[in-house]
Design a protein around this motif. Structure first.
Motif, PDB file in Angstrom:
ATOM      1  N   PRO A  55      -4.816   6.492  -0.603  1.00 25.56           N
ATOM      2  CA  PRO A  55      -4.109   5.211  -0.573  1.00 25.56           C
ATOM      3  C   PRO A  55      -3.934   4.696  -1.997  1.00 25.56           C
ATOM      4  O   PRO A  55      -4.849   4.787  -2.818  1.00 25.56           O
TER       5      PRO A  55
ATOM      6  N   VAL B 177       0.859  -1.188   0.000  1.00 25.71           N
ATOM      7  CA  VAL B 177       0.000   0.000   0.000  1.00 25.71           C
ATOM      8  C   VAL B 177       0.895   1.237   0.000  1.00 25.71           C
ATOM      9  O   VAL B 177       1.778   1.368   0.853  1.00 25.71           O
TER      10      VAL B 177
ATOM     11  N   CYS C  41      -3.898   5.750   5.619  1.00 27.97           N
ATOM     12  CA  CYS C  41      -4.261   4.721   4.653  1.00 27.97           C
ATOM     13  C   CYS C  41      -5.085   3.620   5.315  1.00 27.97           C
ATOM     14  O   CYS C  41      -6.089   3.156   4.743  1.00 27.97           O
TER      15      CYS C  41
ATOM     16  N   ALA D 274      -4.123  -0.847  -2.769  1.00 26.57           N
ATOM     17  CA  ALA D 274      -5.343  -0.217  -2.249  1.00 26.57           C
ATOM     18  C   ALA D 274      -6.272   0.224  -3.373  1.00 26.57           C
ATOM     19  O   ALA D 274      -7.492   0.298  -3.176  1.00 26.57           O
TER      20      ALA D 274
END
Length: 392
Positions: A58, A30, A90, A62
Motif C-alpha cells: 500500500p 491510497v 491494501c 498509507a
C-alpha cells in the motif's frame, strides 16, 4: 502489526482517561505501489530493463499511516478503496496487518484502485501513476466497510476506535474524529474544512506540502497553514515559499507564520525552528545505503509527529525522524519499509558495537535508551513479504 517489542507506547506517560482514543488522524488517496529496485540505470526508450528486486505494498497516504501505527500511535485513516483485488489487499494490509482504524474509510463499488509503479536507481526514483479521483461517499452511506462486506459494518482486527458492528459511522469529512494530532496535505488555493474542525477540537495539525505546480509559491495561497502547529517542507520548497537562498533562513522565516517550522535538507539532515521560543535545532543525516527511497519523507513526518506528541526536546524529535527515515530507505516500499520499535532497537544495539563510532554522534541518540527494551533481535530485520497473492 509487529509484536517484536510489545508494550512500547511513546505516549504512555501522557495518556489520561479523557484523552481522545485517536492519536493521529490523516486522510488522502491510497495507491497500490509496485516497486522495482536493482536497476543499473534509468529505463531507455525502446529497450527492456530487468530489475533485480521487486515488491508491492500500500502506498500514498498509507506510507505515513503505517509509519505512525508502527511507532505505537493509535492511527485513524479516512480513504477511498477500490472494490478490486488491489483495494482488498491494501485494506487488509492496513487494518489487519497494521491495526490502523479504517472506520472513516469507505469502499467504492466499481472504482479501481490507483496504482503507482516506482523504479529506484542511482539513489533516485522515477514513478508512473494511474488513477481516477474517487467519488465522495453518500452522506448516509456509513463507513468502515471493506470490499465484499458492504452493509455488515465488519471491522475485524480494528483498533477499537471506530464504531461497533451494525452502527452507521459518521461520514468524513463532515465529522473528523477527535484526535491528538492530524496531518494535512496543503495545496495552493485549496482549503479542507476538516482541518479547521480538527484544530478547533484540540488536534495539533502538521502541514505537509508538495511541489507548487502554479509556480507562484505564495504562503497566503495555503489557507489551512493558519491552523497548523507545524509546517514541514523540504529545502527547495521552503526557500521558494520564503524567497530566501538558504534553508536555515527559510526555516526562521516560516517560524514567523507557524509555531514550528521544520525543513528537511536531504543528505544534510534537517533544521527546525520553534517560533514560540526562538529555539533552533539542526541534526545531520545518517549515512546509509539506500535500496528504495519511496516514502522516506512520510516516515520522517511520522517520526517527528511521534516525538512532538511525546513532548521530546526539538533536537531529539529531529534526530528520531531522521533515523526512522534512514532505516526506511534500506527496505522495499514506503509502507512495508517503515520501521517499528524492533528495527529501531536493533539499529541502536548494532551501532553501539561498531568500531570507530564518533562518541558525539552516539550521544545524539542516547535518548533511545529510555525508550527501548534491553534486548533486541539481530539486525537486519524483515517484516513482510512484499508480494500480492501468496497464501499462508
Amino acid at each position: 502489526m509487529s509484536t517484536d517489542t510489545p508494550g512500547i507506547d511513546p505516549l504512555e506517560a501522557l495518556r489520561a482517561p479523557r484523552d481522545p482514543a485517536c492519536d493521529v488522524f490523516l486522510t488522502g488517496p491510497v495507491f497500490l505501489d509496485i516497486i522495482f529496485t536493482g536497476l543499473d540505470s534509468a529505463p531507455v526508450r525502446g529497450t527492456e530493463s530487468w530489475a533485480r528486486g521487486m515488491g508491492s505494498s500500500p502506498g500514498g497516504v498509507a506510507n505515513m499511516a503505517t509509519a505512525l501505527a508502527r511507532l505505537g500511535l493509535h492511527t485513524s485513516l479516512a480513504a477511498a478503496f477500490g472494490d478490486d483485488h488491489y483495494g482488498e489487499y491494501c485494506w487488509d494490509a492496513l487494518e489487519q496487518g497494521e491495526g490502523i482504524d479504517l472506520s472513516m474509510s469507505h469502499t467504492v463499488p466499481g472504482w479501481h484502485s490507483p496504482v503507482t509503479v516506482s523504479m529506484a536507481y542511482e539513489g533516485e526514483r522515477t514513478m508512473v501513476s494511474h488513477g481516477h479521483e474517487a467519488p465522495a461517499p453518500a452522506p448516509d452511506a456509513g463507513t468502515g466497510n471493506r470490499a465484499g462486506a458492504a452493509g455488515t459494518g465488519s471491522r475485524a482486527g480494528a483498533t477499537g476506535t471506530g464504531t461497533s458492528t451494525g452502527a452507521a459511522a459518521p461520514v468524513f469529512p463532515q465529522c473528523p474524529p477527535r484526535a491528538r494530532a492530524a496531518i494535512a496535505s496543503l495545496a495552493p488555493g485549496r482549503s479542507e474544512p476538516w482541518v479547521a474542525t480538527a484544530a478547533r477540537d484540540g488536534a495539533l495539525v502538521f502541514g505537509d506540502v508538495g511541489w507548487d505546480e502554479t509556480g507562484r509559491w505564495d504562503l497566503d495561497a495555503l489557507p489551512d497553514l493558519a491552523h497548523c502547529e507545524a509546517f514541514l517542507p523540504n529545502a527547495e520548497e521552503a526557500m521558494r515559499y520564503t524567497r530566501t537562498d538558504c534553508p536555515r533562513a527559510a526555516a526562521h522565516a516560516l517560524a514567523e507564520r507557524v509555531p514550528l517550522a521544520v525543513v528537511t535538507l536531504g543528505a544534510e539532515g534537517a533544521y527546525a525552528v520553534d517560533g514560540r521560543t526562538g529555539t533552533a535545532a539542526a541534526v545531520p543525516a545518517i549515512e546509509v545505503e539506500a535500496l528504495d527511497p519511496t516514502g522516506a519523507g512520510d516516515v520522517f513526518v511520522a517520526g517527528f509527529v511521534t516525538g512532538t506528541l511525546a513532548d521530546w526536546p526539538l533536537a531529539d524529535r529531529l534526530a528520531f525522524a531522521g533515523l526512522t527515515a534512514a532505516l526506511s530507505v534500506q527496505e522495499f516500499g514506503g509502507s512495508l519499509s517503515a520501521p517499528g520499535w524492533a528495527e529501531i532497537a536493533a539499529w541502536w544495539q548494532l551501532i553501539r558495537t561498531c568500531d570507530r563510532q564518533d562518541p558525539a554522534a552516539l550521544e545524539r541518540y542516547a535518548f533511545l535508551d529510555d525508550l527501548l527494551p534491553a534486548t533486541a533481535r539481530a539486525w537486519p530485520l524483515r517484516r513482510a513479504v512484499p508480494t500480492i497473492g501468496f497464501r499462508q
